[in-house]
Design an enzyme around this catalytic site. Structure first.
Site, PDB file in Angstrom:
ATOM      1  N   CYS A  32       0.831  -1.212   0.000  1.00  0.00           N
ATOM      2  CA  CYS A  32       0.000   0.000   0.000  1.00  0.00           C
ATOM      3  C   CYS A  32       0.864   1.259   0.000  1.00  0.00           C
ATOM      4  CB  CYS A  32      -0.921  -0.038   1.221  1.00  0.00           C
ATOM      5  SG  CYS A  32      -1.794   1.506   1.556  1.00  0.00           S
ATOM      6  N   CYS A  35      -0.022   3.906   2.659  1.00  0.00           N
ATOM      7  CA  CYS A  35       0.391   3.432   3.980  1.00  0.00           C
ATOM      8  C   CYS A  35       1.845   3.818   4.260  1.00  0.00           C
ATOM      9  CB  CYS A  35       0.245   1.916   4.080  1.00  0.00           C
ATOM     10  SG  CYS A  35      -1.437   1.300   3.861  1.00  0.00           S
TER      11      CYS A  35
END
Length: 326
Positions: A32, A35
């Protein structure tokens, strides 16, 4: 060393929710991108605000901990969930500003000691801050890039730069057995009474007030360190100043403290000329001299009160605004 708890099982997570009053959890995945962008901010919050059994930061890998992900209905990454007493009280998406706002509010509650979250100065490991916050402003000390900060003329027998921003109650305010065996959690100057501190910030700040705590022991001995007297502040410098260099550069503000400025906790609350500190990416704090006849100065804690703005591009400090105002 990171204070963030990496969750490896549903049972571990359940135990954590029972053992810590507040748990902030980062649901993420290795693939991600967003993230990874938020991760450094999360780690900084964890490093500066974690309190044993009171405020705990954790991370849950959504790919390996599918049971936890399903239990709390996580459908997008990153998702940050805040638990109080084991119950979900808020969910935050990948907005760094929103995350910092929510966590700072939790930290302010923790430090205030008069709230429903049950934090307080008497709690073991609880966070500590002297004095009330100016109306409309928050404690933004967590925005200090501690790893990027530096300190000149500090005696290395005492704490390093990180202790200045520690949220724990200074040992100088603890009595009897509470203070025995503790590390020297303050900074003292070395060869003379001057100290130079460089603080880069993770976001552009509006700095309203500084709070400086200094707790030298009561004694008339010249060997006992002094409290700061004259302090010069320099905003938006790209690096720490040398002592001779500081003499040639006009300070953004010069502050002179006297005995009446220190409260019962050894803290001086210093309002700044707010117009001069509107877009601040870094501060240099220069303790020019101490209040007394000694040769050393002691500083236990430093708090920065204000507002956060845009996140600063890491590794790049820009000179913003009028940095040389009187």
């Amino acid at each position: 060393m990171s204070k963030t708890v990496q969750i490896s099982s549903a049972a571990q997570f359940s135990d954590l929710l029972k053992s810590s009053r507040v748990v902030v959890t980062d649901f993420y995945a290795d693939w991600c991108g967003p993230c990874k962008v938020v991760a450094p901010i999360y780690e900084q919050l964890s490093a500066s605000l974690s309190r044993p059994n009171q405020l705990t930061f954790s991370k849950v890998n959504a790919d390996t901990q599918t049971e936890i992900v399903s239990q709390y209905g996580v459908t997008s990454l990153p998702t940050f969930i805040i638990f109080k007493q084991g119950q979900v009280v808020e969910k935050v998406g990948g907005d760094p500003r929103k995350l910092q706002e929510v966590v700072r509010k939790l930290a302010a509650e923790a430090e205030g000691g008069s709230n429903s979250s049950g934090f307080g100065e008497s709690s073991n490991g609880g966070s500590w801050r002297a004095g009330d916050l100016p109306k409309g402003y928050g404690d933004v000390t967590d925005q200090v890039d501690v790893k990027g900060s530096s300190l000149l003329n500090a005696d290395n027998e005492f704490g390093g730069v990180g202790v200045l921003f520690d949220g724990s109650k200074p040992s100088g305010l603890q009595k009897g057995k509470a203070a025995e065996g503790q590390a020297k959690d303050w900074v003292e100057s070395d060869t003379d009474e001057q100290l130079m501190l460089f603080m880069p910030f993770n976001s552009i700040l509006k700095v309203h007030t500084l709070q400086i705590t200094s707790l030298p022991p009561a004694s008339e001995d010249d060997e006992v360190p002094m409290r700061p007297k004259t302090i010069q502040l320099y905003s938006n410098r790209p690096h720490i100043l040398g002592f001779e260099e500081a003499e040639d550069i006009p300070a953004t503000q010069t502050i002179t403290l006297s005995e009446k400025d220190w409260d019962s906790t050894g803290t001086a609350t210093i309002p700044l000329r707010f117009v001069k500190f509107q877009n601040v990416s870094s501060l240099v704090l220069f303790v020019v001299d101490g209040d007394g006849q000694g040769d050393r100065v002691r500083v236990d804690r430093l708090r920065i009160i204000g507002e956060t703005g845009d996140k600063r591009e890491m590794g790049k400090l820009e000179k913003i605004g009028d940095e040389h105002g009187e």
